[in-house]
Write an enzyme that holds these catalytic residues in place. Sequence first.
Site, mmCIF file in Angstrom:
data_model
loop_
_atom_site.group_PDB
_atom_site.id
_atom_site.type_symbol
_atom_site.label_atom_id
_atom_site.label_comp_id
_atom_site.label_asym_id
_atom_site.label_seq_id
_atom_site.Cartn_x
_atom_site.Cartn_y
_atom_site.Cartn_z
ATOM 1 C CB CYS A 165 -9.470 4.568 0.745
ATOM 2 S SG CYS A 165 -7.847 4.944 1.458
ATOM 3 C CB THR A 166 -6.818 -0.388 2.194
ATOM 4 O OG1 THR A 166 -5.711 0.426 1.766
ATOM 5 C CG2 THR A 166 -7.244 -1.309 1.065
ATOM 6 C CG HIS A 167 -5.150 4.674 4.639
ATOM 7 N ND1 HIS A 167 -4.618 4.234 3.458
ATOM 8 C CD2 HIS A 167 -4.105 5.136 5.379
ATOM 9 C CE1 HIS A 167 -3.304 4.440 3.467
ATOM 10 N NE2 HIS A 167 -2.971 4.976 4.627
ATOM 11 C CB CYS A 191 -3.302 0.659 -2.579
ATOM 12 S SG CYS A 191 -3.394 2.404 -3.015
ATOM 13 C CG ASN A 192 -9.765 0.604 -2.936
ATOM 14 O OD1 ASN A 192 -10.691 -0.040 -3.375
ATOM 15 N ND2 ASN A 192 -9.359 0.477 -1.678
ATOM 16 C CB THR A 193 -5.307 5.216 -4.852
ATOM 17 O OG1 THR A 193 -6.138 5.506 -3.736
ATOM 18 C CG2 THR A 193 -5.039 6.477 -5.636
ATOM 19 N N GLY A 230 -3.375 9.323 -3.516
ATOM 20 C CA GLY A 230 -4.583 9.984 -4.015
ATOM 21 C C GLY A 230 -4.304 11.300 -4.730
ATOM 22 C CG ASP A 260 -1.918 1.153 1.238
ATOM 23 O OD1 ASP A 260 -2.311 1.633 0.158
ATOM 24 O OD2 ASP A 260 -2.312 1.598 2.337
ATOM 25 C CB SER A 261 0.134 4.793 -0.589
ATOM 26 O OG SER A 261 -1.054 4.809 0.180
HETATM 27 N N1 DGL Z 1 -4.901 3.079 0.960
HETATM 28 C C1 DGL Z 1 -5.026 3.671 -0.322
HETATM 29 C C2 DGL Z 1 -6.277 3.194 -1.046
HETATM 30 O O1 DGL Z 1 -6.805 2.122 -0.773
HETATM 31 C C3 DGL Z 1 -4.921 5.147 -0.525
HETATM 32 C C4 DGL Z 1 -4.288 6.133 0.332
HETATM 33 C C5 DGL Z 1 -3.499 7.168 -0.475
HETATM 34 O O2 DGL Z 1 -4.063 8.178 -0.962
HETATM 35 O O3 DGL Z 1 -2.304 6.930 -0.612
HETATM 36 O O4 DGL Z 1 -6.757 3.831 -1.941
#
Ligand code: DGL
Length: 286
Positions: free
Chosen positions: A205-207, A91-93, A60, A27-28
């Site tokens: 978003c996984t966060h 990470c969805n992004t 993002g 992930d990021s």
């Molecule tokens: N965790 C990331 C996601 O699922 C994104 C967070 C970011 O913007 O880096 O999209």
Amino acid sequence: MQVDLLAGTGYRPLALPRPQPTILVFDSGLGGLTVLSRTTELCADAHIVYAADDAGFPYGRLSEDALVARVLAVMERLIARFHPDLVVIACNTASTLVLPALRARFAIPFIGTVPAIKPAAAATRSGMITVLATPGTVARVYTRELIENYAAACEVTLIGSTKLAGLAEKALKGEPVDDEALLAEIAPCFSEKDGQRTDVVTLSCTHYPLLLERMRRLAPWPVEWIDPAPAIARRVSQLLGPSGRLPCPDATAVFTSGQNLSGPLRIALAGYGLARIATEPMPLVN
Ligand code: DGL
């Protein structure tokens, strides 16, 4: 000549347990931990490497070209160093954009995390669903196509939050995050129209599941919050096949910023089984 020692005995050979696989969860930042925890529940015997591209966080805000180049470059290094059998892009992004390029470049399986729009459309009763994501995920053609293909009959609200991933990082690091800041980010998810109101919010978003309990408490009315992590973990486990080995205690977290981690963050990571910390410094060049 091969001799079948079991011939005529009525015994069938037992399937051998698979060799211990290495799973790279990427992930990021710290959001992928929500996917990691579900994955380790189902694949306890796997050797886990958790990689956070914290030098690139937040994804993002990156342009699509910059993000593709960044993820390919970081993945090149991580694969050369850890030799994973499977990579989870938690990470969805990134997943909504980079998966085709990753699969074209590397010969290992990649499992992505994309907005759970189909499950949201199946779960809603009011027909009003919200996709809460980063601005990058909200802008993706991939996300628009998911909506057209699976939720055309729903009223879909797309919310691109600029702050929520950062707030989740702060919370996990033990820094204060006030309710007002959180509420300001989630309030636009809740709509009312013609006597109906939003009843499903997909955490894309996984966060965000890191803040789920607080979001539940602050929500103006109860909704179903969809966290796709359990489904991703099931997919990983299916691909790896049955285990049959003892749990692997040996998990590593690797960070691209090379910065020292705070005490509270180290404790939080240990809570996810990540006691070993490594760095792979890769500054983000704009
Ligand atoms: N965790 C990331 C996601 O699922 C994104 C967070 C970011 O913007 O880096 O999209």
